[in-house]
Write a protein that holds these residues in place. Structure first.
Motif, PDB file in Angstrom:
ATOM      1  N   ILE A  69       0.837  -1.200   0.000  1.00  0.00           N
ATOM      2  CA  ILE A  69       0.000   0.000   0.000  1.00  0.00           C
ATOM      3  C   ILE A  69       0.876   1.255   0.000  1.00  0.00           C
ATOM      4  N   ILE A  70       1.904   1.275   0.847  1.00  0.00           N
ATOM      5  CA  ILE A  70       2.794   2.431   0.928  1.00  0.00           C
ATOM      6  C   ILE A  70       3.488   2.660  -0.409  1.00  0.00           C
ATOM      7  N   GLN A  71       4.000   1.599  -1.030  1.00  0.00           N
ATOM      8  CA  GLN A  71       4.703   1.742  -2.306  1.00  0.00           C
ATOM      9  C   GLN A  71       3.737   2.134  -3.425  1.00  0.00           C
ATOM     10  N   THR A  72       2.536   1.543  -3.425  1.00  0.00           N
ATOM     11  CA  THR A  72       1.539   1.909  -4.433  1.00  0.00           C
ATOM     12  C   THR A  72       1.114   3.359  -4.261  1.00  0.00           C
ATOM     13  N   LEU A  73       1.001   3.800  -3.025  1.00  0.00           N
ATOM     14  CA  LEU A  73       0.652   5.195  -2.761  1.00  0.00           C
ATOM     15  C   LEU A  73       1.729   6.127  -3.298  1.00  0.00           C
ATOM     16  N   THR A  74       2.991   5.766  -3.118  1.00  0.00           N
ATOM     17  CA  THR A  74       4.078   6.568  -3.669  1.00  0.00           C
ATOM     18  C   THR A  74       3.997   6.634  -5.186  1.00  0.00           C
ATOM     19  N   THR A  75       3.719   5.489  -5.813  1.00  0.00           N
ATOM     20  CA  THR A  75       3.566   5.462  -7.269  1.00  0.00           C
ATOM     21  C   THR A  75       2.375   6.302  -7.705  1.00  0.00           C
ATOM     22  N   THR A  76       1.274   6.214  -6.971  1.00  0.00           N
ATOM     23  CA  THR A  76       0.073   6.979  -7.313  1.00  0.00           C
ATOM     24  C   THR A  76       0.324   8.478  -7.233  1.00  0.00           C
ATOM     25  N   ILE A  77       1.087   8.899  -6.241  1.00  0.00           N
ATOM     26  CA  ILE A  77       1.386  10.323  -6.085  1.00  0.00           C
ATOM     27  C   ILE A  77       2.071  10.865  -7.332  1.00  0.00           C
ATOM     28  N   TYR A  78       3.028  10.099  -7.863  1.00  0.00           N
ATOM     29  CA  TYR A  78       3.720  10.555  -9.072  1.00  0.00           C
ATOM     30  C   TYR A  78       2.852  10.403 -10.313  1.00  0.00           C
ATOM     31  N   THR A  79       1.978   9.389 -10.315  1.00  0.00           N
ATOM     32  CA  THR A  79       1.156   9.145 -11.499  1.00  0.00           C
ATOM     33  C   THR A  79       0.107  10.220 -11.704  1.00  0.00           C
ATOM     34  N   ILE A  80      -0.585  10.601 -10.633  1.00  0.00           N
ATOM     35  CA  ILE A  80      -1.674  11.568 -10.769  1.00  0.00           C
ATOM     36  C   ILE A  80      -1.184  13.003 -10.716  1.00  0.00           C
ATOM     37  N   GLY A  81       0.118  13.184 -10.512  1.00  0.00           N
ATOM     38  CA  GLY A  81       0.682  14.522 -10.577  1.00  0.00           C
ATOM     39  C   GLY A  81       0.446  15.366  -9.344  1.00  0.00           C
ATOM     40  N   VAL A  82       0.487  14.755  -8.158  1.00  0.00           N
ATOM     41  CA  VAL A  82       0.363  15.528  -6.919  1.00  0.00           C
ATOM     42  C   VAL A  82       1.585  16.436  -6.796  1.00  0.00           C
ATOM     43  N   PRO A  83       1.401  17.727  -6.519  1.00  0.00           N
ATOM     44  CA  PRO A  83       2.548  18.635  -6.386  1.00  0.00           C
ATOM     45  C   PRO A  83       3.545  18.145  -5.349  1.00  0.00           C
ATOM     46  N   THR A  84       4.809  18.339  -5.637  1.00  0.00           N
ATOM     47  CA  THR A  84       5.863  17.833  -4.762  1.00  0.00           C
ATOM     48  C   THR A  84       5.743  18.361  -3.349  1.00  0.00           C
ATOM     49  N   GLN A  85       5.360  19.629  -3.211  1.00  0.00           N
ATOM     50  CA  GLN A  85       5.312  20.232  -1.886  1.00  0.00           C
ATOM     51  C   GLN A  85       4.155  19.713  -1.037  1.00  0.00           C
ATOM     52  N   THR A  86       3.205  18.997  -1.652  1.00  0.00           N
ATOM     53  CA  THR A  86       2.059  18.496  -0.891  1.00  0.00           C
ATOM     54  C   THR A  86       1.973  16.971  -0.881  1.00  0.00           C
ATOM     55  N   ASN A  87       2.953  16.277  -1.467  1.00  0.00           N
ATOM     56  CA  ASN A  87       2.825  14.821  -1.561  1.00  0.00           C
ATOM     57  C   ASN A  87       2.868  14.135  -0.198  1.00  0.00           C
ATOM     58  N   LEU A  88       3.629  14.683   0.762  1.00  0.00           N
ATOM     59  CA  LEU A  88       3.661  14.073   2.089  1.00  0.00           C
ATOM     60  C   LEU A  88       2.328  14.233   2.807  1.00  0.00           C
ATOM     61  N   VAL A  89       1.680  15.394   2.596  1.00  0.00           N
ATOM     62  CA  VAL A  89       0.364  15.606   3.203  1.00  0.00           C
ATOM     63  C   VAL A  89      -0.650  14.645   2.589  1.00  0.00           C
ATOM     64  N   PHE A  90      -0.601  14.491   1.284  1.00  0.00           N
ATOM     65  CA  PHE A  90      -1.504  13.560   0.589  1.00  0.00           C
ATOM     66  C   PHE A  90      -1.292  12.138   1.086  1.00  0.00           C
ATOM     67  N   LYS A  91      -0.047  11.753   1.254  1.00  0.00           N
ATOM     68  CA  LYS A  91       0.274  10.419   1.738  1.00  0.00           C
ATOM     69  C   LYS A  91      -0.262  10.210   3.145  1.00  0.00           C
ATOM     70  N   ALA A  92      -0.107  11.231   4.002  1.00  0.00           N
ATOM     71  CA  ALA A  92      -0.580  11.127   5.378  1.00  0.00           C
ATOM     72  C   ALA A  92      -2.094  10.990   5.439  1.00  0.00           C
ATOM     73  N   VAL A  93      -2.811  11.736   4.584  1.00  0.00           N
ATOM     74  CA  VAL A  93      -4.272  11.677   4.573  1.00  0.00           C
ATOM     75  C   VAL A  93      -4.750  10.283   4.193  1.00  0.00           C
ATOM     76  N   VAL A  94      -4.139   9.700   3.163  1.00  0.00           N
ATOM     77  CA  VAL A  94      -4.542   8.357   2.728  1.00  0.00           C
ATOM     78  C   VAL A  94      -4.281   7.339   3.833  1.00  0.00           C
ATOM     79  N   VAL A  95      -3.138   7.430   4.482  1.00  0.00           N
ATOM     80  CA  VAL A  95      -2.810   6.488   5.559  1.00  0.00           C
ATOM     81  C   VAL A  95      -3.801   6.622   6.710  1.00  0.00           C
ATOM     82  N   ILE A  96      -4.173   7.863   7.051  1.00  0.00           N
ATOM     83  CA  ILE A  96      -5.144   8.074   8.123  1.00  0.00           C
ATOM     84  C   ILE A  96      -6.488   7.445   7.777  1.00  0.00           C
TER      85      ILE A  96
END
Length: 361
Positions: free
Chosen positions: A291-318
């Motif tokens: 899940i963690i690795q797929t989430l990292t791949t998804t962040i780059y695939t959908i074009g999440v801005p670099t400065q917000t990717n950690l926040v996006f990752k945290a929200v999904v994990v929560i």
């Protein structure tokens, strides 16, 4: 059995929500990458997004497997990232000093020295926790900080590069059309499950994590079990360090394995293992790491801005952790069911009459 009962039984399984989250993350990638699920055979090697997720997620799976056993004993290991850096740095240094970097003997020597260093790190953590009684988070924080310095000393503050086909096999090579790292991970997972589920070792680990003092009083050598867990965690981190450095043919003592300990802890928690120790689930940990690795791949695939990717990752994990919580599901879905369901009527009492509470004698 009705569909409602089947659905309720399925949702109560500990792996239902992690698997659901993994499938959802994979499906989300399809609109952004139409051929996301396609796997191609090129030059005898399998390529595709799914293959890449497994390839780049292999080090995290290894570290998370070791972290699972440590957490099951009631501890935690924050030093795995530093051990990853030490292992990769030492191996690349040994290979770079060889006259022939492709020599198999030299590469095997590098592997042996790197894994020996990782084992020493595991023994160090285990002794601090089990023998000296230092809190695990403090004991491993020592090596987390000092380990980066050791890796920098090994590399002299530089990035060591190697040009060895034999060395690149473990992290970036292929065998039987599949990434070689996949076979390494499969071997570690099979051995771990065999030792913890086919022998008494798993029960001993859970007993120590449940109550170390009670385990000691009934004859279980709880200190030895804890040391073994930290040594195994160090070994897994050492193998992961070889994979990471092998994949890029370089060792970076400052950035290699940076924050991988946090991803490993997240993978363990998502997989259903409690941070308080006791029962552990290796299968759930593997799904959590994917899940963690797929989430990292998804962040780059959908074009999440670099400065917000950690926040996006945290929200999904929560969200995933909340959906796993029985209390949260009961509060949310239970309240919704009460609002939808009709009020229960008492025979012989008008619907608008106040209901009286029955008190048992």
């Amino acid at each position: 059995m009705s569909l409602t009962s089947l659905w309720r039984a399925a949702t109560q399984h500990r792996l239902f929500w992690p698997v659901t989250a993994l499938v959802a993350l994979l499906v989300i990638n399809v609109p952004f990458t139409p051929g996301f699920f396609e796997i191609h055979l090129k030059n005898g090697h399998l390529y595709g997004s799914l293959v890449s997720i497994v390839l780049f997620g292999s080090p995290l799976i290894l570290v998370a497997i070791g972290m699972t056993l440590v957490i099951a004993t009631g501890g935690i290991d924050l030093s795995v990232g530093a051990v990853v850096a030490i292992s990769g740095a030492l191996a690349c240094l040994v290979v770079s000093k060889q006259g022939n970097e492709d020599a198999v003997g030299g590469v095997l020597l590098a592997f042996a020295l790197a894994l020996a260093a990782a084992l020493v790190c595991g023994v160090w953590n285990g002794l601090l926790v089990a023998r000296l009684g230092i809190q695990p988070i403090i004991a491993t924080l020592i090596l987390m900080v000092a380990g980066r310095g050791i890796a920098q000393l090994i590399t002299s503050g530089q990035i060591i590069t190697v040009n060895s086909g034999a060395y690149s096999l473990i992290g970036g090579g292929y065998w039987l059309a599949l990434p070689f790292s996949l076979f390494v991970v499969a071997l570690v997972v099979v051995l771990s499950m065999a030792l913890t589920r086919r022998t008494a070792l798993g029960l001993l680990v859970e007993a120590v994590g449940g109550n170390a003092e009670a385990s000691r009083l009934v004859g279980i050598r709880s200190r030895r079990i804890k040391i073994m867990a930290y040594v195994f965690c160090g070994l897994c981190a050492g193998i992961a360090g070889l994979m990471i450095s092998s994949n890029v043919s370089a060792a970076d003592g400052n950035n290699a394995g940076l924050w991988i300990e946090l991803d490993a802890i997240l993978a363990v928690v998502i997989g259903g293992t409690s941070l308080t120790g006791g029962r552990f689930h290796l299968g759930g940990t593997i799904i959590g790491a994917l899940i963690i690795q797929t989430l990292t791949t998804t962040i780059y695939t959908i074009g999440v801005p670099t400065q917000t990717n950690l926040v996006f990752k945290a929200v999904v994990v929560i969200v995933v952790c909340l959906m796993q919580s029985p209390a949260f599901r009961a509060k949310v879905f239970g309240a919704r069911a009460q609002r939808r369901g009709p009020a229960r009527k008492t025979p012989g009492v008008p619907a608008d009459a106040p209901q009286q509470m029955e008190v048992s004698p």
